[in-house]
Design a protein around this motif. Structure first.
Motif, PDB file in Angstrom:
ATOM      1  N   PHE A  15      39.686  58.343  33.838  1.00  0.00           N
ATOM      2  CA  PHE A  15      40.528  57.191  34.193  1.00  0.00           C
ATOM      3  C   PHE A  15      41.790  57.096  33.327  1.00  0.00           C
ATOM      4  O   PHE A  15      42.766  56.486  33.738  1.00  0.00           O
ATOM      5  CB  PHE A  15      39.736  55.884  34.144  1.00  0.00           C
ATOM      6  CG  PHE A  15      38.745  55.750  35.270  1.00  0.00           C
ATOM      7  CD1 PHE A  15      39.160  55.775  36.593  1.00  0.00           C
ATOM      8  CD2 PHE A  15      37.392  55.616  35.016  1.00  0.00           C
ATOM      9  CE1 PHE A  15      38.258  55.671  37.640  1.00  0.00           C
ATOM     10  CE2 PHE A  15      36.474  55.506  36.057  1.00  0.00           C
ATOM     11  CZ  PHE A  15      36.908  55.534  37.366  1.00  0.00           C
ATOM     12  N   GLU A  52      40.880  47.347  38.455  1.00  0.00           N
ATOM     13  CA  GLU A  52      40.132  48.400  37.759  1.00  0.00           C
ATOM     14  C   GLU A  52      38.691  48.458  38.226  1.00  0.00           C
ATOM     15  O   GLU A  52      38.130  49.544  38.398  1.00  0.00           O
ATOM     16  CB  GLU A  52      40.200  48.195  36.242  1.00  0.00           C
ATOM     17  CG  GLU A  52      41.551  48.561  35.670  1.00  0.00           C
ATOM     18  CD  GLU A  52      41.602  48.493  34.149  1.00  0.00           C
ATOM     19  OE1 GLU A  52      40.565  48.209  33.503  1.00  0.00           O
ATOM     20  OE2 GLU A  52      42.696  48.726  33.596  1.00  0.00           O
ATOM     21  N   ASN A  55      38.756  50.255  41.455  1.00  0.00           N
ATOM     22  CA  ASN A  55      39.023  51.682  41.257  1.00  0.00           C
ATOM     23  C   ASN A  55      37.773  52.439  40.830  1.00  0.00           C
ATOM     24  O   ASN A  55      37.566  53.583  41.239  1.00  0.00           O
ATOM     25  CB  ASN A  55      40.143  51.887  40.237  1.00  0.00           C
ATOM     26  CG  ASN A  55      41.495  51.512  40.789  1.00  0.00           C
ATOM     27  OD1 ASN A  55      41.707  51.449  42.001  1.00  0.00           O
ATOM     28  ND2 ASN A  55      42.432  51.234  39.896  1.00  0.00           N
TER      29      ASN A  55
END
Length: 137
Positions: A15, A52, A55
């Motif tokens: 990430f 996030e 994601n």
């Protein structure tokens, strides 16, 4: 076929856009890619916002990771592991659960924090190849 179980730090490298981590994960055959519910919880806990969180979900689904639960067998193993190593080695609950899950499926745990796990009897644990390469330089 041995299941390759990725620890939290490997995903964090991904990430963060560390290219060698991306290549490493993509190089694992799809049917061998796995992680644990505990790792997902750690990733969710570290998310700073809803984007996030989303994601993380998308990444796991898109990359067809097998997400291993804490089964009864894994939980029992984790209890034994924690009892044995919490005082001696400072082992924490999340790592004991990850080890228990890994042992319950006879998988291999890939982590950049090998020192957290290397003392656990019977656990197959290794650094990802990109971390070994960095450490050798």
């Amino acid at each position: 076929m041995e299941m390759i179980i990725l620890d939290t730090d490997i995903f964090i490298d991904y990430f963060r856009g560390i290219e060698v981590a991306v290549d490493y994960i993509e190089g694992i055959p799809i049917d061998e890619r796995a992680t644990t519910d505990i790792t997902l919880m750690e990733l969710f806990k570290g998310a700073r916002n809803k984007e996030e969180l989303g994601n993380i979900d998308k990444f796991i689904k898109r990359n067809i990771f097998i997400v291993l639960p804490v089964s009864s067998s894994a939980s029992r193993r984790a209890v034994k592991i924690l009892r044995r190593y919490t005082l001696q080695k400072g082992l924490g609950l999340p790592d004991a659960l990850i080890a228990g899950v890994t042992l319950s499926v006879d998988g291999k745990l890939i982590t950049g924090n090998k020192r957290h796990f290397k003392f656990i009897e019977g656990l197959k644990v290794d650094l990802p190849s990109y971390r070994r390469d960095i450490m050798e330089k």
